[in-house]
Design a protein around this motif. Structure first.
Motif, PDB file in Angstrom:
ATOM      1  N   ALA A  23      27.595  63.514  34.705  1.00 59.23           N
ATOM      2  CA  ALA A  23      26.457  64.237  34.819  1.00 59.23           C
ATOM      3  C   ALA A  23      25.459  63.483  35.937  1.00 59.23           C
ATOM      4  O   ALA A  23      25.026  63.763  36.665  1.00 59.23           O
ATOM      5  CB  ALA A  23      25.557  64.577  33.610  1.00 59.23           C
ATOM      6  N   ALA A  24      25.554  62.076  35.589  1.00 67.00           N
ATOM      7  CA  ALA A  24      24.598  61.212  36.511  1.00 67.00           C
ATOM      8  C   ALA A  24      25.500  61.272  37.829  1.00 67.00           C
ATOM      9  O   ALA A  24      24.590  61.131  38.882  1.00 67.00           O
ATOM     10  CB  ALA A  24      24.631  59.515  35.695  1.00 67.00           C
ATOM     11  N   LYS A  25      26.664  60.984  37.965  1.00 67.95           N
ATOM     12  CA  LYS A  25      27.164  61.197  39.293  1.00 67.95           C
ATOM     13  C   LYS A  25      27.076  62.333  40.148  1.00 67.95           C
ATOM     14  O   LYS A  25      26.831  62.318  41.161  1.00 67.95           O
ATOM     15  CB  LYS A  25      28.856  60.918  39.274  1.00 67.95           C
ATOM     16  CG  LYS A  25      29.717  60.598  40.599  1.00 67.95           C
ATOM     17  CD  LYS A  25      28.838  59.637  41.344  1.00 67.95           C
ATOM     18  CE  LYS A  25      29.713  59.178  42.590  1.00 67.95           C
ATOM     19  NZ  LYS A  25      29.071  58.093  43.175  1.00 67.95           N
ATOM     20  N   LEU A  26      27.028  63.538  39.184  1.00 64.11           N
ATOM     21  CA  LEU A  26      27.172  65.021  39.866  1.00 64.11           C
ATOM     22  C   LEU A  26      25.593  64.707  40.410  1.00 64.11           C
ATOM     23  O   LEU A  26      25.312  65.391  41.516  1.00 64.11           O
ATOM     24  CB  LEU A  26      27.254  65.906  39.086  1.00 64.11           C
ATOM     25  CG  LEU A  26      28.710  66.223  38.615  1.00 64.11           C
ATOM     26  CD1 LEU A  26      28.848  67.409  37.540  1.00 64.11           C
ATOM     27  CD2 LEU A  26      29.446  66.755  39.910  1.00 64.11           C
ATOM     28  N   PHE A  27      24.711  64.402  39.587  1.00 65.41           N
ATOM     29  CA  PHE A  27      23.190  64.287  40.129  1.00 65.41           C
ATOM     30  C   PHE A  27      22.817  63.441  41.347  1.00 65.41           C
ATOM     31  O   PHE A  27      22.473  63.956  42.176  1.00 65.41           O
ATOM     32  CB  PHE A  27      22.365  63.891  38.938  1.00 65.41           C
ATOM     33  CG  PHE A  27      21.086  63.659  39.255  1.00 65.41           C
ATOM     34  CD1 PHE A  27      20.078  64.643  39.539  1.00 65.41           C
ATOM     35  CD2 PHE A  27      20.223  62.354  39.565  1.00 65.41           C
ATOM     36  CE1 PHE A  27      18.884  64.660  39.580  1.00 65.41           C
ATOM     37  CE2 PHE A  27      18.948  62.379  39.990  1.00 65.41           C
ATOM     38  CZ  PHE A  27      18.012  63.270  40.040  1.00 65.41           C
ATOM     39  N   GLU A  28      23.372  62.266  41.133  1.00 63.24           N
ATOM     40  CA  GLU A  28      23.493  61.499  42.346  1.00 63.24           C
ATOM     41  C   GLU A  28      23.834  61.969  43.582  1.00 63.24           C
ATOM     42  O   GLU A  28      23.309  61.611  44.599  1.00 63.24           O
ATOM     43  CB  GLU A  28      24.139  59.999  41.937  1.00 63.24           C
ATOM     44  CG  GLU A  28      24.200  58.917  42.987  1.00 63.24           C
ATOM     45  CD  GLU A  28      24.651  57.752  42.732  1.00 63.24           C
ATOM     46  OE1 GLU A  28      24.381  56.496  42.942  1.00 63.24           O
ATOM     47  OE2 GLU A  28      26.015  57.893  42.199  1.00 63.24           O
ATOM     48  N   GLU A  29      24.940  62.806  43.529  1.00 62.42           N
ATOM     49  CA  GLU A  29      25.471  63.235  44.719  1.00 62.42           C
ATOM     50  C   GLU A  29      24.702  64.707  45.210  1.00 62.42           C
ATOM     51  O   GLU A  29      25.161  65.281  46.271  1.00 62.42           O
ATOM     52  CB  GLU A  29      27.081  63.783  44.444  1.00 62.42           C
ATOM     53  CG  GLU A  29      27.900  62.613  44.294  1.00 62.42           C
ATOM     54  CD  GLU A  29      28.212  61.630  45.486  1.00 62.42           C
ATOM     55  OE1 GLU A  29      28.276  62.183  46.498  1.00 62.42           O
ATOM     56  OE2 GLU A  29      28.067  60.452  45.366  1.00 62.42           O
ATOM     57  N   GLY A  30      23.791  64.775  44.487  1.00 64.01           N
ATOM     58  CA  GLY A  30      22.924  65.971  44.848  1.00 64.01           C
ATOM     59  C   GLY A  30      23.763  67.562  44.487  1.00 64.01           C
ATOM     60  O   GLY A  30      23.250  68.618  44.870  1.00 64.01           O
ATOM     61  N   LEU A  31      24.748  67.393  43.471  1.00 61.31           N
ATOM     62  CA  LEU A  31      25.315  68.698  43.294  1.00 61.31           C
ATOM     63  C   LEU A  31      24.880  69.403  41.881  1.00 61.31           C
ATOM     64  O   LEU A  31      25.186  70.826  42.036  1.00 61.31           O
ATOM     65  CB  LEU A  31      26.766  68.543  42.871  1.00 61.31           C
ATOM     66  CG  LEU A  31      27.635  67.633  44.190  1.00 61.31           C
ATOM     67  CD1 LEU A  31      28.997  67.066  43.851  1.00 61.31           C
ATOM     68  CD2 LEU A  31      27.899  68.658  45.100  1.00 61.31           C
ATOM     69  N   ILE A  32      23.902  68.565  41.379  1.00 60.59           N
ATOM     70  CA  ILE A  32      23.234  69.240  40.037  1.00 60.59           C
ATOM     71  C   ILE A  32      22.056  68.913  40.006  1.00 60.59           C
ATOM     72  O   ILE A  32      21.404  67.694  40.732  1.00 60.59           O
ATOM     73  CB  ILE A  32      24.021  69.003  38.720  1.00 60.59           C
ATOM     74  CG1 ILE A  32      23.710  67.656  38.318  1.00 60.59           C
ATOM     75  CG2 ILE A  32      25.110  69.795  38.677  1.00 60.59           C
ATOM     76  CD1 ILE A  32      24.289  67.412  37.012  1.00 60.59           C
ATOM     77  N   LYS A  56      22.247  53.094  36.857  1.00 61.97           N
ATOM     78  CA  LYS A  56      21.831  52.758  38.134  1.00 61.97           C
ATOM     79  C   LYS A  56      21.791  53.787  39.248  1.00 61.97           C
ATOM     80  O   LYS A  56      22.135  53.705  40.477  1.00 61.97           O
ATOM     81  CB  LYS A  56      22.621  51.554  38.773  1.00 61.97           C
ATOM     82  CG  LYS A  56      22.964  50.387  38.166  1.00 61.97           C
ATOM     83  CD  LYS A  56      22.366  49.110  38.544  1.00 61.97           C
ATOM     84  CE  LYS A  56      22.680  47.939  37.640  1.00 61.97           C
ATOM     85  NZ  LYS A  56      21.969  47.741  36.260  1.00 61.97           N
ATOM     86  N   VAL A  57      21.228  55.000  38.702  1.00 59.50           N
ATOM     87  CA  VAL A  57      21.178  56.257  39.636  1.00 59.50           C
ATOM     88  C   VAL A  57      19.570  56.526  39.667  1.00 59.50           C
ATOM     89  O   VAL A  57      18.882  56.695  38.920  1.00 59.50           O
ATOM     90  CB  VAL A  57      21.803  57.616  38.854  1.00 59.50           C
ATOM     91  CG1 VAL A  57      21.405  58.865  39.906  1.00 59.50           C
ATOM     92  CG2 VAL A  57      23.375  57.222  38.840  1.00 59.50           C
ATOM     93  N   SER A  58      19.226  56.573  40.995  1.00 59.07           N
ATOM     94  CA  SER A  58      17.721  56.594  41.136  1.00 59.07           C
ATOM     95  C   SER A  58      17.413  58.296  41.073  1.00 59.07           C
ATOM     96  O   SER A  58      18.155  59.172  41.439  1.00 59.07           O
ATOM     97  CB  SER A  58      17.456  56.314  42.681  1.00 59.07           C
ATOM     98  OG  SER A  58      16.140  56.800  42.942  1.00 59.07           O
ATOM     99  N   VAL A  59      16.322  58.389  40.648  1.00 58.90           N
ATOM    100  CA  VAL A  59      15.743  60.056  40.470  1.00 58.90           C
ATOM    101  C   VAL A  59      15.273  60.561  41.860  1.00 58.90           C
ATOM    102  O   VAL A  59      15.249  61.725  41.983  1.00 58.90           O
ATOM    103  CB  VAL A  59      14.897  60.101  39.231  1.00 58.90           C
ATOM    104  CG1 VAL A  59      15.325  59.922  38.028  1.00 58.90           C
ATOM    105  CG2 VAL A  59      13.610  59.347  39.645  1.00 58.90           C
ATOM    106  N   PHE A  60      15.159  59.606  42.696  1.00 63.33           N
ATOM    107  CA  PHE A  60      14.690  59.913  44.196  1.00 63.33           C
ATOM    108  C   PHE A  60      15.717  60.282  44.736  1.00 63.33           C
ATOM    109  O   PHE A  60      16.491  59.415  45.341  1.00 63.33           O
ATOM    110  CB  PHE A  60      13.706  58.865  44.727  1.00 63.33           C
ATOM    111  CG  PHE A  60      12.538  58.429  43.892  1.00 63.33           C
ATOM    112  CD1 PHE A  60      11.598  59.390  43.327  1.00 63.33           C
ATOM    113  CD2 PHE A  60      12.538  57.409  43.036  1.00 63.33           C
ATOM    114  CE1 PHE A  60      10.451  59.158  42.764  1.00 63.33           C
ATOM    115  CE2 PHE A  60      11.595  57.140  42.368  1.00 63.33           C
ATOM    116  CZ  PHE A  60      10.455  58.167  42.037  1.00 63.33           C
ATOM    117  N   GLN A  61      15.888  61.404  45.493  1.00 63.86           N
ATOM    118  CA  GLN A  61      17.050  61.847  46.116  1.00 63.86           C
ATOM    119  C   GLN A  61      16.945  61.794  47.673  1.00 63.86           C
ATOM    120  O   GLN A  61      16.952  62.590  48.461  1.00 63.86           O
ATOM    121  CB  GLN A  61      17.366  63.467  45.610  1.00 63.86           C
ATOM    122  CG  GLN A  61      17.532  63.542  44.090  1.00 63.86           C
ATOM    123  CD  GLN A  61      19.207  62.824  43.873  1.00 63.86           C
ATOM    124  OE1 GLN A  61      20.054  62.689  44.496  1.00 63.86           O
ATOM    125  NE2 GLN A  61      19.048  61.861  43.020  1.00 63.86           N
TER     126      GLN A  61
END
Length: 74
Positions: A23-32, A56-61
């Motif tokens: 989920a973190a990686k998908l979020f980081e990639e902007g997919l979800i 280490k995933v930023s919530v700021f895209q």
């Protein structure tokens, strides 16, 4: 959806942590969205956002070019 992943023998990782990593990686990639990520792992949106920092995933895209452009236009 259900998927099967063959993990290396002896890998010490829980199913929950695997879900969070995905989920973190998908979020980081902007997919979800963060809401979709939270739903994937069964957490509130706030708890998911807080957990992203551990991975280490930023919530700021934003990427660096967007940030520099914003600064230049300020």
């Amino acid at each position: 959806m259900s998927i099967q992943i063959n993990l290396p023998e002896g890998l010490k990782i829980s199913a929950f942590e695997l879900q969070v990593l995905l989920a973190a990686k998908l979020f980081e990639e902007g997919l979800i969205t963060s809401g979709q990520g939270a739903a994937m792992v069964g957490l509130s949106k706030q708890a998911f956002i807080e957990l992203l920092g551990k991975y280490k995933v930023s919530v700021f895209q934003y990427d660096i070019d967007e940030i520099e452009e914003d600064i230049a236009n300020a």
